[in-house]
Motif scaffolding. Sequence first.
Motif, mmCIF file in Angstrom:
data_model
loop_
_atom_site.group_PDB
_atom_site.id
_atom_site.type_symbol
_atom_site.label_atom_id
_atom_site.label_comp_id
_atom_site.label_asym_id
_atom_site.label_seq_id
_atom_site.Cartn_x
_atom_site.Cartn_y
_atom_site.Cartn_z
ATOM 1 N N ALA A 255 -0.004 -0.946 -0.391
ATOM 2 C CA ALA A 255 0.340 0.307 0.343
ATOM 3 C C ALA A 255 0.889 1.528 -0.351
ATOM 4 C CB ALA A 255 -1.282 0.045 1.358
ATOM 5 N N CYS A 256 2.917 1.177 -0.264
ATOM 6 C CA CYS A 256 3.484 2.488 -0.059
ATOM 7 C C CYS A 256 3.201 2.711 -1.514
ATOM 8 C CB CYS A 256 4.407 2.076 0.651
ATOM 9 S SG CYS A 256 5.962 3.359 0.545
ATOM 10 N N SER A 257 3.667 3.619 -2.124
ATOM 11 C CA SER A 257 3.471 4.199 -3.092
ATOM 12 C C SER A 257 4.812 3.928 -4.062
ATOM 13 C CB SER A 257 2.920 4.746 -4.401
ATOM 14 O OG SER A 257 3.222 6.695 -3.770
ATOM 15 N N HIS A 258 5.816 4.101 -2.994
ATOM 16 C CA HIS A 258 7.560 4.094 -3.114
ATOM 17 C C HIS A 258 7.595 2.898 -3.470
ATOM 18 C CE1 HIS A 258 6.295 8.077 -1.611
ATOM 19 N NE2 HIS A 258 6.220 9.025 -1.731
ATOM 20 N N SER A 259 8.931 3.524 -4.462
ATOM 21 C CA SER A 259 10.004 2.437 -5.108
ATOM 22 C C SER A 259 10.861 2.179 -3.268
ATOM 23 C CB SER A 259 10.717 2.244 -6.173
ATOM 24 O OG SER A 259 11.782 3.988 -5.690
ATOM 25 N N THR B 93 0.479 10.006 2.650
ATOM 26 C CA THR B 93 0.293 9.467 1.591
ATOM 27 C C THR B 93 0.137 8.140 1.202
ATOM 28 O OG1 THR B 93 2.332 9.803 0.621
ATOM 29 C CG2 THR B 93 0.717 11.542 0.296
ATOM 30 N N CYS B 94 0.923 7.164 1.906
ATOM 31 C CA CYS B 94 0.435 6.002 1.761
ATOM 32 C C CYS B 94 0.213 5.510 3.083
ATOM 33 C CB CYS B 94 2.410 5.053 1.756
ATOM 34 S SG CYS B 94 2.750 5.765 0.070
ATOM 35 N N ASP B 95 -0.353 3.761 3.447
ATOM 36 C CA ASP B 95 -0.455 3.115 3.648
ATOM 37 C C ASP B 95 0.684 2.501 4.574
ATOM 38 O OD1 ASP B 95 -1.620 1.722 6.258
ATOM 39 O OD2 ASP B 95 -3.704 0.413 5.096
ATOM 40 N N LEU B 96 0.936 2.936 5.511
ATOM 41 C CA LEU B 96 2.237 2.411 6.074
ATOM 42 C C LEU B 96 2.260 1.288 7.711
ATOM 43 C CD1 LEU B 96 5.196 5.614 6.236
ATOM 44 C CD2 LEU B 96 4.201 3.804 4.297
ATOM 45 N N THR B 97 1.000 1.356 8.057
ATOM 46 C CA THR B 97 0.109 0.031 8.938
ATOM 47 C C THR B 97 0.659 -0.862 8.527
ATOM 48 O OG1 THR B 97 -2.045 0.669 7.974
ATOM 49 C CG2 THR B 97 -0.731 1.984 10.225
ATOM 50 N N LEU C 284 8.047 11.310 5.974
ATOM 51 C CA LEU C 284 7.663 11.862 4.330
ATOM 52 C C LEU C 284 6.395 10.981 3.607
ATOM 53 C CD1 LEU C 284 11.340 12.155 3.267
ATOM 54 C CD2 LEU C 284 9.928 13.464 3.435
ATOM 55 N N HIS C 285 6.462 10.274 4.194
ATOM 56 C CA HIS C 285 5.087 9.224 2.950
ATOM 57 C C HIS C 285 4.358 8.985 3.965
ATOM 58 C CE1 HIS C 285 6.540 5.170 2.984
ATOM 59 N NE2 HIS C 285 7.693 5.776 4.220
ATOM 60 N N GLU C 286 4.282 9.252 5.426
ATOM 61 C CA GLU C 286 2.882 8.631 6.253
ATOM 62 C C GLU C 286 1.598 9.169 5.310
ATOM 63 O OE1 GLU C 286 3.909 8.661 10.207
ATOM 64 O OE2 GLU C 286 4.044 11.002 10.088
HETATM 65 ZN ZN LIG Z 1 5.629 5.152 0.094
#
Ligand SMILES: [Zn+2]
Length: 277
Positions: A42-46, A87-91, A83-85
Amino acid sequence: MRIAFASEPAHPDRPNEDFIGATADAVVLLDGASIPPGVTTACSHSVRWYSHTLGSTLLAEITQHAGPLPQLLAQAIKHVTALHEATCDLTGGGSPSATVIMLRHTAGHLDWLVLGDSTLVLDTGTPDPIVICDDRLDQIAAPHRARLDSLPVGTPDHAEARREYAETLGKYRNRDGGFWVASTDPHAADHALTGTIPTNQVRAAALLTDGAADAVNRYHLTTWRQLLDVLAQDGPAELIRNVREAERSDPHGERWPRSKPHDDASVVYCGRAHKTG
Ligand SMILES: [Zn+2]
């Protein structure tokens, strides 16, 4: 001190997920954990974004702040998570992760930190160098590798087994009784291996991601002592060349079962300046 490094992606047309950063007094080496095709997150980062952003943040931390290395690593993980919590689901636990090695030269001492399965080798002039690697991932992974290791690399069945294997390991990531890597939880830094050694006891240090440490661990091309000698005499690029040659001689992983034909491989060598002439 002379610092030399080399880093090569698994394939020339794929992004290198390893990161190397250095100043005159500090070195950081990170290995982003590849996410096999088919594993959803669920994270859009590479992975490359993660290892490179954390690596450069870490280098800034280590340059600007004193304090114990785990504290600096925890700060850097916190910073990158922020930086990405939003925009991304980090759970869900699927966000990118990386191993970390930090080496810092302070007055008279070398401080080191190793989190995850990258390897730090300290040459103290004895026949057997000090080798520091966190083997918790290997121990957790061993019982789950049987199917993966029985299938030829590059086949659809192998790819499927690799996806299953990665999903199984994900359940052990950053949990007590599992293994620890840098991802979104700053507490992972507390689980790193750390130490300090007087600088005058260390002739050289080598930092290797597992794709390069395979020269010793998997392919048995050299001993750690010989590896240090290759790095001192021929440099990091030569070591990676030797690793690639071994891999090309076993493209389907029959002699050396593995997750992929090649891995990103990175090596940093910190040694005393070479005499010339
Ligand atoms: Zn992310």
